[in-house]
Motif scaffolding. Structure first.
Motif, short mmCIF file in Angstrom:
data_model
loop_
_atom_site.label_atom_id
_atom_site.label_comp_id
_atom_site.label_asym_id
_atom_site.label_seq_id
_atom_site.Cartn_x
_atom_site.Cartn_y
_atom_site.Cartn_z
N ASP A 157 0.83 -1.20 0.00
CA ASP A 157 0.00 0.00 0.00
C ASP A 157 0.87 1.26 0.00
O ASP A 157 1.74 1.42 0.87
CB ASP A 157 -0.92 0.01 1.22
N ALA A 158 0.61 2.13 -0.95
CA ALA A 158 1.43 3.34 -1.12
C ALA A 158 1.31 4.27 0.09
O ALA A 158 0.24 4.43 0.67
CB ALA A 158 1.02 4.09 -2.39
N MET A 159 2.44 4.85 0.46
CA MET A 159 2.51 5.85 1.52
C MET A 159 3.36 7.01 1.02
O MET A 159 4.16 6.86 0.09
CB MET A 159 3.14 5.26 2.78
N GLU A 160 3.18 8.19 1.62
CA GLU A 160 4.02 9.32 1.27
C GLU A 160 5.47 9.02 1.64
O GLU A 160 5.75 8.38 2.64
CB GLU A 160 3.56 10.59 1.98
N ASP A 161 6.39 9.50 0.79
CA ASP A 161 7.80 9.32 1.10
C ASP A 161 8.12 9.92 2.46
O ASP A 161 7.54 10.94 2.86
CB ASP A 161 8.67 9.98 0.04
N LEU A 162 9.04 9.29 3.16
CA LEU A 162 9.45 9.74 4.49
C LEU A 162 10.81 10.41 4.39
O LEU A 162 11.77 9.82 3.88
CB LEU A 162 9.52 8.55 5.44
N THR A 163 10.90 11.64 4.86
CA THR A 163 12.18 12.36 4.86
C THR A 163 12.45 12.85 6.28
O THR A 163 11.74 13.71 6.80
CB THR A 163 12.16 13.56 3.90
N ILE A 164 13.46 12.30 6.91
CA ILE A 164 13.87 12.69 8.25
C ILE A 164 15.04 13.67 8.17
O ILE A 164 15.01 14.77 8.72
CB ILE A 164 14.25 11.48 9.10
N ASP A 165 16.08 13.27 7.48
CA ASP A 165 17.26 14.09 7.24
C ASP A 165 17.99 13.46 6.06
O ASP A 165 17.51 12.47 5.49
CB ASP A 165 18.14 14.20 8.50
N PRO A 166 19.16 13.97 5.65
CA PRO A 166 19.85 13.39 4.49
C PRO A 166 20.22 11.92 4.65
O PRO A 166 20.48 11.23 3.67
CB PRO A 166 21.10 14.27 4.36
N ASN A 167 20.25 11.43 5.89
CA ASN A 167 20.67 10.05 6.12
C ASN A 167 19.51 9.08 6.32
O ASN A 167 19.68 7.87 6.14
CB ASN A 167 21.57 9.98 7.36
N CYS A 168 18.36 9.58 6.72
CA CYS A 168 17.24 8.71 7.08
C CYS A 168 15.97 9.09 6.33
O CYS A 168 15.64 10.27 6.21
CB CYS A 168 16.97 8.79 8.58
N GLY A 169 15.26 8.09 5.86
CA GLY A 169 14.01 8.30 5.16
C GLY A 169 13.71 7.15 4.22
O GLY A 169 14.51 6.22 4.08
N ILE A 170 12.56 7.19 3.59
CA ILE A 170 12.16 6.12 2.66
C ILE A 170 11.63 6.74 1.38
O ILE A 170 10.63 7.46 1.39
CB ILE A 170 11.06 5.22 3.26
N VAL A 171 12.28 6.46 0.27
CA VAL A 171 11.82 6.84 -1.05
C VAL A 171 11.06 5.66 -1.64
O VAL A 171 11.51 4.52 -1.54
CB VAL A 171 13.00 7.23 -1.97
N GLY A 172 9.90 5.91 -2.24
CA GLY A 172 9.10 4.80 -2.74
C GLY A 172 8.49 4.02 -1.59
O GLY A 172 8.39 2.79 -1.64
N ARG A 173 8.04 4.74 -0.59
CA ARG A 173 7.57 4.13 0.66
C ARG A 173 6.22 3.43 0.50
O ARG A 173 5.36 3.86 -0.26
CB ARG A 173 7.46 5.23 1.71
N GLY A 174 6.06 2.36 1.25
CA GLY A 174 4.78 1.66 1.25
C GLY A 174 4.70 0.72 2.43
O GLY A 174 5.68 0.49 3.15
N LEU A 175 3.50 0.18 2.63
CA LEU A 175 3.26 -0.78 3.72
C LEU A 175 3.09 -2.15 3.10
O LEU A 175 2.09 -2.43 2.44
CB LEU A 175 2.02 -0.39 4.52
N LEU A 176 4.08 -3.01 3.31
CA LEU A 176 4.06 -4.36 2.76
C LEU A 176 3.39 -5.32 3.74
O LEU A 176 3.73 -5.35 4.91
CB LEU A 176 5.50 -4.82 2.50
N SER A 177 2.43 -6.10 3.23
CA SER A 177 1.77 -7.09 4.09
C SER A 177 1.58 -8.44 3.41
O SER A 177 1.15 -9.40 4.04
CB SER A 177 0.41 -6.57 4.58
N GLY A 178 1.89 -8.52 2.12
CA GLY A 178 1.73 -9.80 1.43
C GLY A 178 2.55 -9.85 0.16
O GLY A 178 2.58 -8.88 -0.60
#
Length: 248
Positions: A88-109
């Protein structure tokens, strides 16, 4: 050799070279038309111009198709959707230059096996889906006559630095970008559970199965660490997308 003969020979060689170039161009053009035609007789999993299918047989073209899907988020998500993967698609997560998720989603299957819902990246999910479908499920059927109902994990995203046997490293972990996921075991469709902590050692069917899927993971991930790597991985496989290529 006279000057006239020399010029004739040069012209002949030039004409021959030009003819070869034209021939190769025509052959290449014809090949491209054949590959790109909607009704091309070449199966999609052999056609480098077609998109990756997770469930298609693996061929020498698969690696190229996978690389293209990993580089294009829309294509990555579409490929997962076509394979029946629940991401399931989620908004990209940006914490700082070192941490975050590009192409973020919730995987369950995955294609068959379920997983406890986990936030991760599309690229990690796609690699995991290829491993599950082409390595884990066939190996379980061969070893136990049973499929894998669930892949057990201990997470993907974690904003932290690398951990080594000597302590925390100054470099950032691949988990800080959700470029890896840690797998601790599987649950078979007949109810049996296998864990790396309990079943990795030995020569029985469970240990052989776990070692088989560990080796197979190296075909889909660039860095794969097992309990044989160090004590920090005694209970899990570290499956990482980016890297120079290391399987231990």
């Amino acid at each position: 050799m006279t000057k006239r003969t020399g010029r004739r020979r040069i012209l002949y060689l030039a004409a021959s070279f030009f003819s070869i170039i034209v021939f190769l161009f025509l052959v290449g053009s014809a090949g491209y038309v054949l590959l790109s035609h909607p009704k091309s007789p070449l199966p999609d999993h052999w056609n480098p111009l077609r998109d990756l299918s997770v469930t298609a047989p693996v061929t020498p073209v698969t690696s190229y198709q996978l690389t293209r899907a990993l580089a294009d988020e829309a294509l990555c998500r579409g490929t997962l959707s076509d394979a029946g993967v629940t991401f399931d698609a989620m908004e990209d997560l940006t914490i700082d230059p070192n941490c975050g998720i590009v192409g973020r989603g919730l995987l369950s299957g995955l294609t068959i096996a379920r997983v406890d819902p986990v936030e991760t990246s599309c690229t990690t999910t796609l690699r995991l889906a290829m491993w599950e479908h082409h390595v884990v499920q066939p190996a379980a059927r061969d070893a136990f006559g049973s499929g894998v109902a669930k892949l057990r994990h201990i997470g993907s995203y974690n904003c932290r630095r690398m951990r080594t046997a000597q302590g925390e490293n100054s470099r950032w972990s691949s988990h800080a970008r959700a470029d890896s996921i840690d797998i601790i075991g599987v649950e078979l469709t007949d109810g049996r559970n296998l864990t790396l902590l309990e079943d990795w050692q030995g020569t029985g069917s469970k240990a052989l199965f776990l070692r088989h899927i560990w080796r197979g993971a190296c075909d889909w991930f660039r860095v794969v660490l097992s309990p044989d790597f160090n004590h920090l991985h005694a209970d899990h496989f570290h499956l990482q997308g980016p890297g120079w290529g290391y399987c231990r």
